[in-house]
Scaffold this motif. Structure first.
Motif, PDB file in Angstrom:
ATOM      1  N   THR A   2     -46.201  -9.231 -12.813  1.00  0.00           N
ATOM      2  CA  THR A   2     -47.546  -8.704 -12.590  1.00  0.00           C
ATOM      3  C   THR A   2     -47.988  -9.022 -11.167  1.00  0.00           C
ATOM      4  OG1 THR A   2     -48.073  -9.084 -14.917  1.00  0.00           O
ATOM      5  CG2 THR A   2     -49.925  -8.726 -13.415  1.00  0.00           C
ATOM      6  N   VAL A   3     -48.590  -8.029 -10.489  1.00  0.00           N
ATOM      7  CA  VAL A   3     -49.063  -8.222  -9.113  1.00  0.00           C
ATOM      8  C   VAL A   3     -50.562  -7.978  -9.071  1.00  0.00           C
ATOM      9  CG1 VAL A   3     -48.822  -7.503  -6.701  1.00  0.00           C
ATOM     10  CG2 VAL A   3     -46.842  -7.394  -8.232  1.00  0.00           C
ATOM     11  N   TRP A   4     -51.302  -8.901  -8.440  1.00  0.00           N
ATOM     12  CA  TRP A   4     -52.724  -8.673  -8.252  1.00  0.00           C
ATOM     13  C   TRP A   4     -53.135  -9.213  -6.893  1.00  0.00           C
ATOM     14  CZ3 TRP A   4     -55.637 -13.426  -9.356  1.00  0.00           C
ATOM     15  CH2 TRP A   4     -54.890 -14.407  -9.995  1.00  0.00           C
ATOM     16  N   TYR A   5     -54.329  -8.783  -6.444  1.00  0.00           N
ATOM     17  CA  TYR A   5     -54.728  -8.984  -5.057  1.00  0.00           C
ATOM     18  C   TYR A   5     -56.100  -9.640  -4.951  1.00  0.00           C
ATOM     19  CZ  TYR A   5     -51.072  -5.486  -4.280  1.00  0.00           C
ATOM     20  OH  TYR A   5     -49.888  -4.807  -4.280  1.00  0.00           O
ATOM     21  N   THR A   6     -56.294 -10.362  -3.849  1.00  0.00           N
ATOM     22  CA  THR A   6     -57.614 -10.864  -3.472  1.00  0.00           C
ATOM     23  C   THR A   6     -57.904 -10.391  -2.058  1.00  0.00           C
ATOM     24  OG1 THR A   6     -56.714 -12.955  -2.613  1.00  0.00           O
ATOM     25  CG2 THR A   6     -57.380 -12.902  -4.935  1.00  0.00           C
ATOM     26  N   ARG A   7     -59.172 -10.159  -1.758  1.00  0.00           N
ATOM     27  CA  ARG A   7     -59.555  -9.672  -0.430  1.00  0.00           C
ATOM     28  C   ARG A   7     -60.781 -10.415   0.069  1.00  0.00           C
ATOM     29  NH1 ARG A   7     -58.482  -5.469  -3.648  1.00  0.00           N
ATOM     30  NH2 ARG A   7     -60.667  -5.322  -4.251  1.00  0.00           N
ATOM     31  N   ASP A   8     -60.713 -10.884   1.306  1.00  0.00           N
ATOM     32  CA  ASP A   8     -61.859 -11.513   1.941  1.00  0.00           C
ATOM     33  C   ASP A   8     -61.995 -10.911   3.335  1.00  0.00           C
ATOM     34  OD1 ASP A   8     -63.979 -13.194   2.495  1.00  0.00           O
ATOM     35  OD2 ASP A   8     -62.696 -14.795   3.242  1.00  0.00           O
ATOM     36  N   LEU A   9     -63.135 -10.295   3.609  1.00  0.00           N
ATOM     37  CA  LEU A   9     -63.355  -9.612   4.886  1.00  0.00           C
ATOM     38  C   LEU A   9     -64.495 -10.255   5.658  1.00  0.00           C
ATOM     39  CD1 LEU A   9     -63.208  -5.804   4.028  1.00  0.00           C
ATOM     40  CD2 LEU A   9     -61.434  -7.178   5.092  1.00  0.00           C
ATOM     41  N   LYS A  10     -64.358 -10.253   6.978  1.00  0.00           N
ATOM     42  CA  LYS A  10     -65.446 -10.657   7.864  1.00  0.00           C
ATOM     43  C   LYS A  10     -65.442  -9.692   9.042  1.00  0.00           C
ATOM     44  CE  LYS A  10     -65.994 -15.006   8.619  1.00  0.00           C
ATOM     45  NZ  LYS A  10     -65.751 -16.381   9.130  1.00  0.00           N
ATOM     46  N   LEU A  11     -66.540  -8.985   9.230  1.00  0.00           N
ATOM     47  CA  LEU A  11     -66.650  -8.018  10.330  1.00  0.00           C
ATOM     48  C   LEU A  11     -67.475  -8.619  11.461  1.00  0.00           C
ATOM     49  CD1 LEU A  11     -65.615  -6.170   8.061  1.00  0.00           C
ATOM     50  CD2 LEU A  11     -67.133  -4.386   8.912  1.00  0.00           C
ATOM     51  N   ARG A  12     -66.910  -8.595  12.659  1.00  0.00           N
ATOM     52  CA  ARG A  12     -67.612  -9.076  13.844  1.00  0.00           C
ATOM     53  C   ARG A  12     -67.936  -7.869  14.728  1.00  0.00           C
ATOM     54  NH1 ARG A  12     -63.626 -13.122  12.942  1.00  0.00           N
ATOM     55  NH2 ARG A  12     -64.456 -15.241  12.903  1.00  0.00           N
ATOM     56  N   HIS A  13     -69.197  -7.753  15.123  1.00  0.00           N
ATOM     57  CA  HIS A  13     -69.634  -6.618  15.927  1.00  0.00           C
ATOM     58  C   HIS A  13     -70.109  -7.075  17.305  1.00  0.00           C
ATOM     59  CE1 HIS A  13     -69.554  -4.188  12.275  1.00  0.00           C
ATOM     60  NE2 HIS A  13     -70.318  -5.089  11.688  1.00  0.00           N
ATOM     61  N   GLU A  14     -69.652  -6.372  18.303  1.00  0.00           N
ATOM     62  CA  GLU A  14     -70.197  -6.536  19.653  1.00  0.00           C
ATOM     63  C   GLU A  14     -70.747  -5.177  20.059  1.00  0.00           C
ATOM     64  OE1 GLU A  14     -68.823  -7.711  24.204  1.00  0.00           O
ATOM     65  OE2 GLU A  14     -67.505  -8.163  22.511  1.00  0.00           O
ATOM     66  N   VAL A  15     -72.027  -5.117  20.414  1.00  0.00           N
ATOM     67  CA  VAL A  15     -72.702  -3.842  20.658  1.00  0.00           C
ATOM     68  C   VAL A  15     -72.963  -3.671  22.151  1.00  0.00           C
ATOM     69  CG1 VAL A  15     -74.672  -2.388  20.078  1.00  0.00           C
ATOM     70  CG2 VAL A  15     -73.812  -4.048  18.410  1.00  0.00           C
ATOM     71  N   VAL A  16     -72.532  -2.532  22.689  1.00  0.00           N
ATOM     72  CA  VAL A  16     -72.771  -2.190  24.092  1.00  0.00           C
ATOM     73  C   VAL A  16     -73.608  -0.917  24.128  1.00  0.00           C
ATOM     74  CG1 VAL A  16     -71.723  -1.568  26.302  1.00  0.00           C
ATOM     75  CG2 VAL A  16     -70.598  -3.246  24.800  1.00  0.00           C
ATOM     76  N   GLU A  17     -74.787  -0.985  24.723  1.00  0.00           N
ATOM     77  CA  GLU A  17     -75.653   0.196  24.834  1.00  0.00           C
ATOM     78  C   GLU A  17     -75.064   1.180  25.849  1.00  0.00           C
ATOM     79  OE1 GLU A  17     -78.132   0.741  22.873  1.00  0.00           O
ATOM     80  OE2 GLU A  17     -78.074  -1.248  21.926  1.00  0.00           O
ATOM     81  N   LEU A  18     -75.042   2.458  25.491  1.00  0.00           N
ATOM     82  CA  LEU A  18     -74.493   3.501  26.352  1.00  0.00           C
ATOM     83  C   LEU A  18     -75.636   4.261  27.030  1.00  0.00           C
ATOM     84  CD1 LEU A  18     -71.756   4.922  23.944  1.00  0.00           C
ATOM     85  CD2 LEU A  18     -71.444   3.242  25.777  1.00  0.00           C
ATOM     86  N   SER A  19     -75.528   4.397  28.314  1.00  0.00           N
ATOM     87  CA  SER A  19     -76.594   5.073  29.073  1.00  0.00           C
ATOM     88  C   SER A  19     -76.127   6.393  29.678  1.00  0.00           C
ATOM     89  CB  SER A  19     -77.101   4.152  30.190  1.00  0.00           C
ATOM     90  OG  SER A  19     -76.039   3.776  31.054  1.00  0.00           O
ATOM     91  N   ASP A  20     -74.889   6.797  29.383  1.00  0.00           N
ATOM     92  CA  ASP A  20     -74.350   8.009  29.991  1.00  0.00           C
ATOM     93  C   ASP A  20     -74.491   9.238  29.096  1.00  0.00           C
ATOM     94  OD1 ASP A  20     -72.591   7.351  28.031  1.00  0.00           O
ATOM     95  OD2 ASP A  20     -70.798   7.261  29.306  1.00  0.00           O
ATOM     96  N   GLY A  21     -75.252   9.110  28.020  1.00  0.00           N
ATOM     97  CA  GLY A  21     -75.462  10.254  27.133  1.00  0.00           C
ATOM     98  C   GLY A  21     -74.364  10.453  26.111  1.00  0.00           C
ATOM     99  N   SER A  22     -73.394   9.567  26.083  1.00  0.00           N
ATOM    100  CA  SER A  22     -72.305   9.679  25.112  1.00  0.00           C
ATOM    101  C   SER A  22     -72.816   9.422  23.699  1.00  0.00           C
ATOM    102  CB  SER A  22     -71.186   8.686  25.439  1.00  0.00           C
ATOM    103  OG  SER A  22     -70.691   8.901  26.732  1.00  0.00           O
ATOM    104  N   SER A  23     -72.127   9.991  22.725  1.00  0.00           N
ATOM    105  CA  SER A  23     -72.464   9.723  21.330  1.00  0.00           C
ATOM    106  C   SER A  23     -72.089   8.285  20.976  1.00  0.00           C
ATOM    107  CB  SER A  23     -71.708  10.695  20.414  1.00  0.00           C
ATOM    108  OG  SER A  23     -72.056  12.035  20.697  1.00  0.00           O
ATOM    109  N   SER A  24     -72.775   7.762  19.981  1.00  0.00           N
ATOM    110  CA  SER A  24     -72.451   6.415  19.522  1.00  0.00           C
ATOM    111  C   SER A  24     -71.061   6.401  18.896  1.00  0.00           C
ATOM    112  CB  SER A  24     -73.493   5.938  18.510  1.00  0.00           C
ATOM    113  OG  SER A  24     -74.749   5.760  19.119  1.00  0.00           O
ATOM    114  N   ILE A  25     -70.295   5.371  19.228  1.00  0.00           N
ATOM    115  CA  ILE A  25     -68.901   5.273  18.798  1.00  0.00           C
ATOM    116  C   ILE A  25     -68.672   3.909  18.138  1.00  0.00           C
ATOM    117  CG2 ILE A  25     -66.487   5.185  19.587  1.00  0.00           C
ATOM    118  CD1 ILE A  25     -67.321   7.009  21.901  1.00  0.00           C
ATOM    119  N   ILE A  26     -67.846   3.898  17.114  1.00  0.00           N
ATOM    120  CA  ILE A  26     -67.417   2.648  16.490  1.00  0.00           C
ATOM    121  C   ILE A  26     -65.927   2.473  16.786  1.00  0.00           C
ATOM    122  CG2 ILE A  26     -67.346   1.297  14.366  1.00  0.00           C
ATOM    123  CD1 ILE A  26     -69.228   3.479  13.181  1.00  0.00           C
ATOM    124  N   ARG A  27     -65.584   1.344  17.366  1.00  0.00           N
ATOM    125  CA  ARG A  27     -64.186   1.060  17.706  1.00  0.00           C
ATOM    126  C   ARG A  27     -63.702  -0.080  16.807  1.00  0.00           C
ATOM    127  NH1 ARG A  27     -63.668  -0.212  23.723  1.00  0.00           N
ATOM    128  NH2 ARG A  27     -63.908   2.062  23.863  1.00  0.00           N
TER     129      ARG A  27
END
Length: 226
Positions: A2-27
């Protein structure tokens, strides 16, 4: 197995404001601390385990924020491809992991957007999102226990202090049962394995119902697999 899984996630965000009119992007990228712990267990015992990093071969994925927020499935494939193949999990576990990443990222972005809108700060931005994954894969191996008849055939007796035992006695001055770690005292009812190791009768019967090895020398009894 039998196979089973555990998952633990941590998301770290660094936000840079764009002033060139570009659409918001998630990298999206995989954080270098991400690990995969594989563990093989038999019954309640850990047979072996191995922990590896899962960053090798990971890709950078860029998505449009508006599209990402409007449709859960839009970028599932791209984010799935971001997770390296060195993470040895099946397609179902990978799909669950991807959905968890998407849902948590959307919640974080939503909270940030609402906070900034409330404070009068609305603009396009680059979200640099590092996903730290701690994945666990647990393999539950089939338990091999001793055949019932081989347990019944164990030679039973009682401990006799300082006296040579006959057919139904064992000479022991002081010892403990290797299973329960309690003393085997005089007149205790015991059972002797074919390898001549002696245990409390109840302890060794319970042990052999889960494992076919002698707990001291690993002598193998005839087996039945669950």
């Amino acid at each position: 197995m039998t196979v089973w899984y555990t998952r633990d996630l941590k998301l770290r965000h660094e936000v840079v404001e764009l002033s060139d009119g570009s659409s918001s992007i998630i990298r999206f990228t995989i954080h270098p601390n991400s690990t995969h712990l594989e563990r093989w267990i038999k019954g309640s015992h850990i047979d072996s385990q191995n922990e590896t990093q899962i960053v090798e071969g990971s890709k950078v994925v860029e998505v449009d924020e508006d599209q990402f927020m409007s449709n859960l499935e839009t970028y599932s494939t791209a984010i799935s491809n971001m997770i390296p193949s060195s993470l040895r999990i099946d397609s179902w576990a990978r799909q669950c992991l991807v959905k968890k990443i998407i849902i948590e990222a959307r919640l974080d972005l939503l909270h940030y957007s609402l906070y900034n809108a409330y404070n009068g700060s609305v603009g396009n931005r680059l979200w640099m999102t590092s996903v730290e994954i701690h994945m666990g894969t647990i393999y539950e191996l089939e338990k091999e226990h001793a055949m019932v008849q081989s347990i019944v055939d164990l030679e039973e007796g009682r401990v006799i202090d300082f006296v040579e035992g006959g057919d139904h006695g064992y000479c022991e001055s002081s010892c403990c049962c290797a299973i329960c770690l309690e003393e085997i005292s005089a007149e205790t009812h015991v059972a002797c394995m074919p390898c001549f190791h002696v245990f409390h009768n109840y302890c060794i019967v319970q042990w052999l119902s889960m494992s076919h090895h002698c707990p001291i020398c690993r002598f193998e009894m005839p087996t039945v697999t669950n």
